[in-house]
Motif scaffolding. Structure first.
Motif, PDB file in Angstrom:
ATOM      1  N   ASN A  12       0.723  -1.136  -0.062  1.00  0.00           N
ATOM      2  CA  ASN A  12      -0.015   0.131   0.019  1.00  0.00           C
ATOM      3  C   ASN A  12       0.969   1.346   0.083  1.00  0.00           C
ATOM      4  OD1 ASN A  12      -1.525   2.307   1.141  1.00  0.00           O
ATOM      5  ND2 ASN A  12      -3.010   0.944   1.363  1.00  0.00           N
ATOM      6  N   LEU A  13       0.737   2.016  -0.916  1.00  0.00           N
ATOM      7  CA  LEU A  13       1.572   3.373  -1.204  1.00  0.00           C
ATOM      8  C   LEU A  13       0.898   4.380  -1.138  1.00  0.00           C
ATOM      9  CD1 LEU A  13       4.448   4.589  -1.720  1.00  0.00           C
ATOM     10  CD2 LEU A  13       4.072   4.181  -4.200  1.00  0.00           C
ATOM     11  N   SER A  14       1.035   5.442  -0.267  1.00  0.00           N
ATOM     12  CA  SER A  14       0.472   6.771  -0.188  1.00  0.00           C
ATOM     13  C   SER A  14       1.404   7.823  -0.155  1.00  0.00           C
ATOM     14  CB  SER A  14      -0.779   6.779   0.837  1.00  0.00           C
ATOM     15  OG  SER A  14      -0.150   6.523   2.042  1.00  0.00           O
ATOM     16  N   GLY A  15       1.141   8.998  -0.770  1.00  0.00           N
ATOM     17  CA  GLY A  15       2.143  10.126  -0.412  1.00  0.00           C
ATOM     18  C   GLY A  15       1.558  11.397  -1.207  1.00  0.00           C
ATOM     19  N   VAL A  16       2.401  12.480  -0.849  1.00  0.00           N
ATOM     20  CA  VAL A  16       2.026  13.713  -1.223  1.00  0.00           C
ATOM     21  C   VAL A  16       3.314  14.423  -1.897  1.00  0.00           C
ATOM     22  CG1 VAL A  16       1.385  16.218  -0.667  1.00  0.00           C
ATOM     23  CG2 VAL A  16       0.376  14.445   0.472  1.00  0.00           C
ATOM     24  N   THR A  17       3.156  14.910  -3.064  1.00  0.00           N
ATOM     25  CA  THR A  17       4.200  15.658  -3.887  1.00  0.00           C
ATOM     26  C   THR A  17       3.883  16.991  -4.185  1.00  0.00           C
ATOM     27  OG1 THR A  17       5.103  13.769  -4.749  1.00  0.00           O
ATOM     28  CG2 THR A  17       5.785  15.682  -5.811  1.00  0.00           C
ATOM     29  N   ARG A  18       4.845  18.148  -4.049  1.00  0.00           N
ATOM     30  CA  ARG A  18       4.491  19.536  -4.447  1.00  0.00           C
ATOM     31  C   ARG A  18       5.781  20.081  -4.905  1.00  0.00           C
ATOM     32  NH1 ARG A  18       6.551  22.951  -0.200  1.00  0.00           N
ATOM     33  NH2 ARG A  18       6.956  22.191   1.566  1.00  0.00           N
ATOM     34  N   ARG A  19       5.796  21.122  -5.366  1.00  0.00           N
ATOM     35  CA  ARG A  19       7.047  21.788  -6.135  1.00  0.00           C
ATOM     36  C   ARG A  19       7.705  22.532  -4.853  1.00  0.00           C
ATOM     37  NH1 ARG A  19       8.100  21.939 -11.559  1.00  0.00           N
ATOM     38  NH2 ARG A  19       6.487  20.780 -12.831  1.00  0.00           N
ATOM     39  N   GLU A  20       8.637  22.991  -4.869  1.00  0.00           N
ATOM     40  CA  GLU A  20       9.393  23.731  -3.949  1.00  0.00           C
ATOM     41  C   GLU A  20       9.302  25.007  -4.360  1.00  0.00           C
ATOM     42  OE1 GLU A  20      10.315  22.195  -1.174  1.00  0.00           O
ATOM     43  OE2 GLU A  20      12.491  22.332  -1.322  1.00  0.00           O
ATOM     44  N   THR A  21       8.764  25.782  -3.307  1.00  0.00           N
ATOM     45  CA  THR A  21       8.481  27.224  -3.666  1.00  0.00           C
ATOM     46  C   THR A  21       9.898  27.947  -4.262  1.00  0.00           C
ATOM     47  OG1 THR A  21       6.849  27.261  -1.951  1.00  0.00           O
ATOM     48  CG2 THR A  21       7.681  29.474  -2.721  1.00  0.00           C
ATOM     49  N   ASN A  22      10.856  27.754  -3.572  1.00  0.00           N
ATOM     50  CA  ASN A  22      12.131  28.363  -3.959  1.00  0.00           C
ATOM     51  C   ASN A  22      12.965  27.631  -5.106  1.00  0.00           C
ATOM     52  OD1 ASN A  22      11.682  30.250  -2.021  1.00  0.00           O
ATOM     53  ND2 ASN A  22      12.717  29.157  -0.186  1.00  0.00           N
ATOM     54  N   ALA A  23      12.698  26.399  -5.643  1.00  0.00           N
ATOM     55  CA  ALA A  23      13.164  25.791  -6.278  1.00  0.00           C
ATOM     56  C   ALA A  23      12.144  24.894  -7.217  1.00  0.00           C
ATOM     57  CB  ALA A  23      14.177  24.888  -5.704  1.00  0.00           C
ATOM     58  N   PRO A  24      11.611  25.622  -8.188  1.00  0.00           N
ATOM     59  CA  PRO A  24      10.396  24.863  -9.018  1.00  0.00           C
ATOM     60  C   PRO A  24      10.623  23.648  -9.643  1.00  0.00           C
ATOM     61  CG  PRO A  24      10.395  27.295  -9.545  1.00  0.00           C
ATOM     62  CD  PRO A  24      11.669  26.904  -8.611  1.00  0.00           C
ATOM     63  N   SER A  25      11.972  23.342  -9.785  1.00  0.00           N
ATOM     64  CA  SER A  25      12.479  22.363 -10.592  1.00  0.00           C
ATOM     65  C   SER A  25      12.450  20.779  -9.494  1.00  0.00           C
ATOM     66  CB  SER A  25      13.753  22.340 -11.236  1.00  0.00           C
ATOM     67  OG  SER A  25      14.804  22.719 -10.418  1.00  0.00           O
ATOM     68  N   ASP A  26      12.583  21.157  -8.299  1.00  0.00           N
ATOM     69  CA  ASP A  26      12.526  20.296  -7.098  1.00  0.00           C
ATOM     70  C   ASP A  26      11.137  19.732  -6.696  1.00  0.00           C
ATOM     71  OD1 ASP A  26      15.231  20.443  -7.387  1.00  0.00           O
ATOM     72  OD2 ASP A  26      15.587  21.507  -5.580  1.00  0.00           O
ATOM     73  N   LEU A  27      11.027  18.411  -6.421  1.00  0.00           N
ATOM     74  CA  LEU A  27       9.670  18.219  -5.936  1.00  0.00           C
ATOM     75  C   LEU A  27       9.985  17.487  -4.673  1.00  0.00           C
ATOM     76  CD1 LEU A  27       8.250  16.059  -9.052  1.00  0.00           C
ATOM     77  CD2 LEU A  27       8.058  18.302  -8.556  1.00  0.00           C
ATOM     78  N   ASP A  28       9.328  18.168  -3.722  1.00  0.00           N
ATOM     79  CA  ASP A  28       9.267  17.897  -2.314  1.00  0.00           C
ATOM     80  C   ASP A  28       8.307  16.591  -2.281  1.00  0.00           C
ATOM     81  OD1 ASP A  28       8.758  17.450   0.329  1.00  0.00           O
ATOM     82  OD2 ASP A  28       9.655  19.468   0.736  1.00  0.00           O
ATOM     83  N   THR A  29       8.451  15.391  -1.858  1.00  0.00           N
ATOM     84  CA  THR A  29       7.703  14.257  -1.628  1.00  0.00           C
ATOM     85  C   THR A  29       7.805  13.453  -0.441  1.00  0.00           C
ATOM     86  OG1 THR A  29       8.083  13.786  -4.328  1.00  0.00           O
ATOM     87  CG2 THR A  29       7.174  12.002  -2.813  1.00  0.00           C
ATOM     88  N   GLN A  30       6.707  13.469   0.150  1.00  0.00           N
ATOM     89  CA  GLN A  30       6.514  12.450   1.518  1.00  0.00           C
ATOM     90  C   GLN A  30       5.560  11.340   1.077  1.00  0.00           C
ATOM     91  OE1 GLN A  30       6.127  14.553   5.195  1.00  0.00           O
ATOM     92  NE2 GLN A  30       6.201  16.592   3.992  1.00  0.00           N
ATOM     93  N   PHE A  31       5.964   9.987   1.348  1.00  0.00           N
ATOM     94  CA  PHE A  31       5.343   8.993   1.337  1.00  0.00           C
ATOM     95  C   PHE A  31       5.576   7.902   2.388  1.00  0.00           C
ATOM     96  CE2 PHE A  31       9.349   7.962  -0.768  1.00  0.00           C
ATOM     97  CZ  PHE A  31       9.659   6.528  -0.352  1.00  0.00           C
ATOM     98  N   LYS A  32       4.515   6.930   2.336  1.00  0.00           N
ATOM     99  CA  LYS A  32       4.295   5.818   3.248  1.00  0.00           C
ATOM    100  C   LYS A  32       4.054   4.638   2.375  1.00  0.00           C
ATOM    101  CE  LYS A  32       1.556   6.837   6.616  1.00  0.00           C
ATOM    102  NZ  LYS A  32       2.620   7.198   7.516  1.00  0.00           N
ATOM    103  N   LEU A  33       5.051   3.612   2.653  1.00  0.00           N
ATOM    104  CA  LEU A  33       4.859   2.348   1.997  1.00  0.00           C
ATOM    105  C   LEU A  33       4.515   1.392   3.116  1.00  0.00           C
ATOM    106  CD1 LEU A  33       4.967   0.554  -0.624  1.00  0.00           C
ATOM    107  CD2 LEU A  33       7.558   0.263  -0.117  1.00  0.00           C
TER     108      LEU A  33
END
Length: 301
Positions: A12-33
């Motif tokens: 079971n995989l769940s998570g959230v990804t958002r673009r970094e405000t100060n670095a739009p080319s970076d994806l800040d991701t938190q997930f739970k497996l």
């Protein structure tokens, strides 16, 4: 996987990804497996959960790990098992990494990182040792590796250990404070040791305080001179307190001593033994390489 196959059920995989405000080319991701019935060739667990916080770059093949936490339910292997294990770590990269050279060996790959970690266990058993509780925490910031605290309950007592390793000079420092009842660990020892311990009786296990330092062999080679290392590169000092205690027909109200070991020489200071009819004080040393022994006694017994 480098260590064999890994199988799991009901992933079971769940998570959230958002673009970094100060670095739009970076994806800040938190997930739970989460999974059940995890199994490999060398271990298995009834359940596992990995919580992770990572940053992916869309422009470079770099993934920055911010934090990881792995929780295992009922992990089991050939030599150990536990009700639960939890390992957590926080990661960051230093702006001023330590200057390394070939003498660092594998440690050089860790130099750019700063790591804080913590391990917690419940009802851990390693071989025949049972730890109702074992918790440890530490850090890595080049050139130093530290175990800031290792606390465990074992054999009716407790042990508190701290370690520090300096990679540049290869010196390992340790501190130990314990009142573990070694008689309850006799089944792990040799027959001769078991026979000696069987002759010793005490109401309360001894209290031992220990501090030591050893210079380890070079990281880039294989040590073959451990006898030399232990005799010439080790320093240990500590104290022992116990009482009342009896050995065969000899009983004392209390026994305490300070001791040290360095360059193959064992020294005993402030050994103080108290019996109903008097006291005994001993100071002495034993030079093991030279087989020389010296002692001063002061007795009112």
């Amino acid at each position: 996987l480098p260590y064999g196959q890994l199988t799991a059920q009901q992933l079971n995989l769940s998570g959230v990804t958002r673009r970094e405000t100060n670095a739009p080319s970076d994806l800040d991701t938190q997930f739970k497996l989460r999974s059940q019935a995890v199994r490999s060739e060398w271990a298995q667990a009834a359940g596992a959960q990995l919580d992770a916080h990572v940053i992916y770059s869309l422009t470079t093949p770099i993934t920055r790990i911010q934090s990881l936490q792995l929780t295992l339910d009922q992990p089991r292997s050939e030599w150990a098992q536990a009700r639960r294990l939890r390992l957590a770590g926080d990661f960051s990269q230093t702006n001023a990494p330590a200057i390394t050279n070939e003498s660092w060996g594998f440690w050089a790959k860790l130099a750019p990182y700063v790591i804080q970690w913590k391990l917690e266990s419940e009802n851990l058993r390693v071989w025949q040792l049972r730890f109702p509780m074992l918790n440890t925490a530490g850090s890595w910031s080049a050139p130093k590796l530290e175990v800031t605290s290792l606390e465990s309950a074992l054999a009716g007592g407790e042990a508190d250990i701290a370690l520090q390793l300096d990679v540049t000079d290869r010196k390992l420092w340790t501190r130990l404070k314990t009142d573990v009842d070694v008689q309850r660990l006799a089944h792990l020892m040799s027959t001769n040791a078991q026979e000696v311990l069987a002759e010793i009786k005490w109401d309360k296990a001894p209290e031992l305080n220990l501090e030591g330092r050893i210079e380890l062999p070079p990281w880039t080679g294989k040590a073959t001179n451990w006898n030399e290392i232990l005799l010439e590169r080790t320093w240990v000092a500590g104290g022992l307190r116990v009482g009342p205690v009896a050995f065969q027909e000899l009983s004392v109200r209390s026994l305490q001593t300070d001791f040290a070991f360095t360059n193959g020489v064992v020294s005993v200071t402030n050994l103080h033994l108290v019996r109903p009819e008097g006291e005994l004080r001993i100071t002495g040393l034993a030079d093991l390489p030279k087989q020389r022994f010296v002692a001063d006694l002061d007795s009112s017994i």
